[in-house]
Design a protein around this motif. Structure first.
Motif, PDB file in Angstrom:
ATOM      1  N   VAL A   1       0.749  -1.131  -0.088  1.00  0.00           N
ATOM      2  CA  VAL A   1      -0.039   0.277  -0.004  1.00  0.00           C
ATOM      3  C   VAL A   1       0.703   1.302  -0.154  1.00  0.00           C
ATOM      4  CG1 VAL A   1      -1.901   1.167   1.268  1.00  0.00           C
ATOM      5  CG2 VAL A   1      -1.584  -1.186   1.584  1.00  0.00           C
ATOM      6  N   PRO A   2       0.556   2.315  -0.681  1.00  0.00           N
ATOM      7  CA  PRO A   2       1.584   3.510  -0.797  1.00  0.00           C
ATOM      8  C   PRO A   2       1.253   4.450   0.478  1.00  0.00           C
ATOM      9  CG  PRO A   2      -0.306   3.570  -2.526  1.00  0.00           C
ATOM     10  CD  PRO A   2      -0.331   2.233  -2.005  1.00  0.00           C
ATOM     11  N   GLU A   3       2.456   4.761   0.755  1.00  0.00           N
ATOM     12  CA  GLU A   3       2.610   5.390   2.211  1.00  0.00           C
ATOM     13  C   GLU A   3       1.562   6.447   2.637  1.00  0.00           C
ATOM     14  OE1 GLU A   3       6.591   5.526   3.794  1.00  0.00           O
ATOM     15  OE2 GLU A   3       5.943   7.433   4.814  1.00  0.00           O
ATOM     16  N   ASP A   4       1.262   7.179   1.472  1.00  0.00           N
ATOM     17  CA  ASP A   4       0.387   8.439   1.618  1.00  0.00           C
ATOM     18  C   ASP A   4      -1.162   8.031   2.271  1.00  0.00           C
ATOM     19  OD1 ASP A   4       0.500   7.747  -0.866  1.00  0.00           O
ATOM     20  OD2 ASP A   4      -0.032   9.583  -1.747  1.00  0.00           O
ATOM     21  N   LEU A   5      -1.524   6.942   1.609  1.00  0.00           N
ATOM     22  CA  LEU A   5      -2.815   6.200   1.790  1.00  0.00           C
ATOM     23  C   LEU A   5      -2.744   5.661   3.055  1.00  0.00           C
ATOM     24  CD1 LEU A   5      -5.466   5.363   0.659  1.00  0.00           C
ATOM     25  CD2 LEU A   5      -4.412   3.557  -0.326  1.00  0.00           C
ATOM     26  N   LEU A   6      -1.672   5.306   3.609  1.00  0.00           N
ATOM     27  CA  LEU A   6      -1.416   4.508   4.999  1.00  0.00           C
ATOM     28  C   LEU A   6      -1.583   5.679   6.220  1.00  0.00           C
ATOM     29  CD1 LEU A   6       1.741   2.321   4.256  1.00  0.00           C
ATOM     30  CD2 LEU A   6      -0.796   1.737   4.773  1.00  0.00           C
ATOM     31  N   VAL A   7      -1.092   6.735   6.098  1.00  0.00           N
ATOM     32  CA  VAL A   7      -1.190   7.790   6.811  1.00  0.00           C
ATOM     33  C   VAL A   7      -2.795   8.223   7.178  1.00  0.00           C
ATOM     34  CG1 VAL A   7      -0.609  10.252   7.666  1.00  0.00           C
ATOM     35  CG2 VAL A   7       1.122   8.743   6.599  1.00  0.00           C
ATOM     36  N   GLU A   8      -3.272   8.418   6.000  1.00  0.00           N
ATOM     37  CA  GLU A   8      -4.582   8.724   5.927  1.00  0.00           C
ATOM     38  C   GLU A   8      -5.419   7.654   6.609  1.00  0.00           C
ATOM     39  OE1 GLU A   8      -7.167   8.975   2.149  1.00  0.00           O
ATOM     40  OE2 GLU A   8      -5.462  10.088   1.786  1.00  0.00           O
ATOM     41  N   ARG A   9      -5.272   6.412   6.439  1.00  0.00           N
ATOM     42  CA  ARG A   9      -5.781   5.077   7.082  1.00  0.00           C
ATOM     43  C   ARG A   9      -5.512   5.255   8.521  1.00  0.00           C
ATOM     44  NH1 ARG A   9      -5.058  -0.632   4.002  1.00  0.00           N
ATOM     45  NH2 ARG A   9      -5.956  -0.034   2.007  1.00  0.00           N
ATOM     46  N   LEU A  10      -4.455   5.394   9.123  1.00  0.00           N
ATOM     47  CA  LEU A  10      -4.059   5.532  10.400  1.00  0.00           C
ATOM     48  C   LEU A  10      -4.817   6.550  11.145  1.00  0.00           C
ATOM     49  CD1 LEU A  10      -0.193   4.517  10.300  1.00  0.00           C
ATOM     50  CD2 LEU A  10      -2.222   3.072  11.253  1.00  0.00           C
ATOM     51  N   LEU A  11      -4.767   7.762  10.584  1.00  0.00           N
ATOM     52  CA  LEU A  11      -5.516   8.820  11.293  1.00  0.00           C
ATOM     53  C   LEU A  11      -6.907   8.900  11.365  1.00  0.00           C
ATOM     54  CD1 LEU A  11      -3.459  11.894   9.566  1.00  0.00           C
ATOM     55  CD2 LEU A  11      -3.421  11.278  12.008  1.00  0.00           C
ATOM     56  N   GLU A  12      -7.825   7.929  10.244  1.00  0.00           N
ATOM     57  CA  GLU A  12      -8.926   7.756  10.312  1.00  0.00           C
ATOM     58  C   GLU A  12      -9.146   6.635  11.540  1.00  0.00           C
ATOM     59  OE1 GLU A  12     -11.035   9.266   8.508  1.00  0.00           O
ATOM     60  OE2 GLU A  12     -12.736   8.160   9.386  1.00  0.00           O
ATOM     61  N   ARG A  13      -8.452   5.550  11.759  1.00  0.00           N
ATOM     62  CA  ARG A  13      -8.394   4.612  12.547  1.00  0.00           C
ATOM     63  C   ARG A  13      -8.219   5.259  14.078  1.00  0.00           C
ATOM     64  NH1 ARG A  13      -4.439  -0.392  12.299  1.00  0.00           N
ATOM     65  NH2 ARG A  13      -3.033   0.994  13.658  1.00  0.00           N
ATOM     66  N   GLY A  14      -7.213   6.247  14.156  1.00  0.00           N
ATOM     67  CA  GLY A  14      -7.044   6.734  15.328  1.00  0.00           C
ATOM     68  C   GLY A  14      -8.374   7.472  16.151  1.00  0.00           C
ATOM     69  N   LYS A  15      -9.295   7.793  15.134  1.00  0.00           N
ATOM     70  CA  LYS A  15     -10.625   8.452  15.689  1.00  0.00           C
ATOM     71  C   LYS A  15     -11.091   7.702  16.510  1.00  0.00           C
ATOM     72  CE  LYS A  15     -11.163  11.524  11.879  1.00  0.00           C
ATOM     73  NZ  LYS A  15     -11.704  11.628  10.480  1.00  0.00           N
ATOM     74  N   THR A  16     -11.032   6.116  16.371  1.00  0.00           N
ATOM     75  CA  THR A  16     -11.796   5.321  17.187  1.00  0.00           C
ATOM     76  C   THR A  16     -10.994   4.229  17.866  1.00  0.00           C
ATOM     77  OG1 THR A  16     -12.101   3.826  15.047  1.00  0.00           O
ATOM     78  CG2 THR A  16     -13.814   5.377  15.622  1.00  0.00           C
ATOM     79  N   SER A  17      -9.710   4.067  17.358  1.00  0.00           N
ATOM     80  CA  SER A  17      -9.028   3.048  18.078  1.00  0.00           C
ATOM     81  C   SER A  17      -8.506   3.287  19.498  1.00  0.00           C
ATOM     82  CB  SER A  17      -7.863   2.648  17.249  1.00  0.00           C
ATOM     83  OG  SER A  17      -6.799   3.617  17.515  1.00  0.00           O
ATOM     84  N   GLY A  18      -8.551   4.431  19.859  1.00  0.00           N
ATOM     85  CA  GLY A  18      -8.006   4.872  21.260  1.00  0.00           C
ATOM     86  C   GLY A  18      -6.382   4.699  21.144  1.00  0.00           C
ATOM     87  N   ARG A  19      -5.940   4.514  20.010  1.00  0.00           N
ATOM     88  CA  ARG A  19      -4.381   4.064  20.169  1.00  0.00           C
ATOM     89  C   ARG A  19      -3.663   5.595  20.244  1.00  0.00           C
ATOM     90  NH1 ARG A  19      -2.649  -0.630  16.325  1.00  0.00           N
ATOM     91  NH2 ARG A  19      -0.579   0.297  16.481  1.00  0.00           N
ATOM     92  N   ALA A  20      -2.692   5.856  21.212  1.00  0.00           N
ATOM     93  CA  ALA A  20      -2.057   6.921  21.133  1.00  0.00           C
ATOM     94  C   ALA A  20      -1.122   7.487  19.990  1.00  0.00           C
ATOM     95  CB  ALA A  20      -1.306   7.221  22.297  1.00  0.00           C
ATOM     96  N   ASP A  21      -0.584   5.787  19.513  1.00  0.00           N
ATOM     97  CA  ASP A  21       0.320   5.903  18.340  1.00  0.00           C
ATOM     98  C   ASP A  21      -0.302   6.206  16.703  1.00  0.00           C
ATOM     99  OD1 ASP A  21      -0.760   3.369  18.202  1.00  0.00           O
ATOM    100  OD2 ASP A  21       1.117   2.386  17.952  1.00  0.00           O
TER     101      ASP A  21
END
Ligand code: AMP
Length: 190
Positions: free
Chosen positions: A116-136
């Motif tokens: 997966v290209p890196e810019d898409l990954l950052v987007e996905r992680l920030l999106e996941r961060g809204k609900t995952s409760g993960r500080a990282d």
């Protein structure tokens, strides 16, 4: 046994896909990140130590991680095989895993990598961060550090497995179902 390393950078979808594939192939899914988070939640000695690294997006030291992974495998002595998710992440971990499995007459059947290209990954992680409760997952600096760890210590494992003819890249962009189907085609051959 069928032992598969499900590989890819943070946010590639390893956990999501392992969850879908473990039932189909009757494999035990071991996510080292999940085991660390479980230990953090339960405030174990391992959790307290791991947290100091994970909160910054750094890798937890090899010795600690390898020991924990081996204990997880031992807990599932009657398994049909494993999906390793988030392990190995360094050359030492990969070598330790090979050595450990060979003492059991077992091996890694293949590394299946979600590409997966890196810019898409950052987007996905920030999106996941809204609900995952993960500080990282919530801080872009920490996310960037996780990619830096991945690029400097983990990405080389592609060559480690490719040298054994054991690397299988899969396009990790698409719907969850499409990606599961692509992965299953590879799993079927291993
Ligand atoms: P993950 O859930 O796979 O994204 O992992 C979250 C965090 O757990 C990583 O950023 C590392 O701090 C730690 N971690 C998980 N697996 C490993 C590993 N194999 N080696 C070192 N650190 C790990």
């Amino acid at each position: 046994m069928k032992n598969i390393v499900l590989f890819g950078p943070p946010g590639a979808g390893k956990g999501t896909q392992a969850d879908r594939l473990k039932g189909k192939y009757h494999l035990v899914h071991i996510s080292t990140g999940d085991v660390f988070r479980y230990n953090i939640k339960n405030k174990t000695e391992l959790g307290v130590l791991a947290k100091t690294y994970m909160d910054k997006g750094d890798l937890v030291p090899d010795e600690v991680t390898i020991h924990m992974l081996e204990a997880e495998v031992e807990k599932n002595a009657d398994a049909n095989g494993f999906i390793f998710d988030g392990f190995p992440r360094t050359q030492s971990q990969a070598e330790a895993l090979d050595g450990f499995l060979s003492t059991k007459g077992e091996k890694i059947n293949g590394m299946v990598a979600l590409e997966v290209p890196e810019d898409l990954l950052v987007e996905r992680l920030l999106e996941r961060g809204k609900t995952s409760g993960r500080a990282d997952d919530t801080d872009e600096g920490k996310i960037r550090n996780r990619f830096n760890e991945y690029n400097t210590k983990t990405a080389i494992l592609k060559e480690y497995y490719a040298a054994k003819g054991n690397y299988f890249g899969v396009n990790g962009v698409g719907s969850i179902q499409e990606i599961t189907e692509r992965l299953a085609k590879v799993f079927d051959t291993l």
